[in-house]
Design an enzyme around this catalytic site. Structure first.
Site, short mmCIF file in Angstrom:
data_model
loop_
_atom_site.label_atom_id
_atom_site.label_comp_id
_atom_site.label_asym_id
_atom_site.label_seq_id
_atom_site.Cartn_x
_atom_site.Cartn_y
_atom_site.Cartn_z
CG ASP A 49 -1.62 1.13 1.55
OD1 ASP A 49 -2.62 1.71 0.10
OD2 ASP A 49 -1.55 1.90 2.40
CD GLU A 121 -3.51 -2.22 -0.84
OE1 GLU A 121 -4.06 -1.30 -0.86
OE2 GLU A 121 -3.48 -2.96 0.31
#
Length: 225
Positions: A49, A121
């Site tokens: 992320d 992610e």
């Protein structure tokens, strides 16, 4: 380590051949399949992320050198949110490679937006750890290129951009109030005030309400920068 056909296909779509295959395997392992000697992808998701965020921030600054923070913020949020990560994951077949527990498999986990977004992610983090930042950046920019182009096009709608900016900060949508109308009935001129819940305002005048609202939203975005 034996590599499954799904993992090999995912490598091909990513454009990166892993030196450490275990990283990619961990990136697609959901918590429902974790256990002794088998890590899930949650820690990688956390790192991925952040890598995605940095790459997107740099990309947006480079693509529009004149954009204010008020324009950049909603574009950024649109590009890094789970829904977008899940969309990219679908295009490269992350769902096919997911390692899920029986309950998740039975409930359609390979198609779930949250699982796909988290896994995407985690895959970004795996590429970053295996190949370094430049490799991860190149991969992200290639996979996100159509989305970057479309989010910049969408951002031309100032009212939408302002609303996303406000919602991204937990605020209610902006309000638009007609504060003045002048001119003859066949050619009226409207002055509209755009207001945020936090009190910031901006006004604009145009020959119809829609244009005046767009101009007021654009003026307010400019002040927010």
């Amino acid at each position: 380590m034996k590599v499954s056909a799904e993992i090999k296909a995912l490598e091909d779509k990513l454009g990166h051949t892993f030196r450490d295959k275990a990283l990619l395997r961990r990136a697609v392992t959901h918590a429902s399949m974790s256990g002794p000697g088998r890590e899930d992808n949650q820690r990688l998701e956390f790192l991925g992320d952040r890598v995605l965020g940095l790459v997107m921030a740099e990309a947006l600054l480079a693509h529009d050198r004149n954009a204010s923070e008020g324009l950049l913020a909603p574009r950024f949020n649109a590009l890094v949110r789970k829904e977008t990560c899940a969309e990219v994951a679908r295009t490269i077949g992350v769902g096919d490679a997911l390692k899920l527990g029986r309950s998740e498999q039975m409930s359609g986990g390979r198609r779930k937006q949250a699982l796909l977004g988290d896994a995407m992610e985690a895959v970004i983090a795996a590429v970053y750890l295996d190949g370094g930042f430049d490799v991860a950046q190149d991969m992200i920019l290639r996979l996100w290129a159509p989305l970057i182009a479309s989010v910049e096009e969408d951002a031309k709608d100032a009212k939408t951009t302002l609303q996303e900016w406000a919602q991204g900060r937990g605020m209610t949508p902006p309000s638009y109030t007609e504060v003045e109308r002048s001119g003859p009935d066949h050619a009226p001129v409207f002055t509209i005030e755009a207001r945020l819940a936090t009190g910031e305002t901006a006004r604009a005048t145009a020959g119809n309400k829609r244009q005046a609202e767009q101009a007021a939203a654009r003026a307010l975005l400019d002040t927010l920068s």
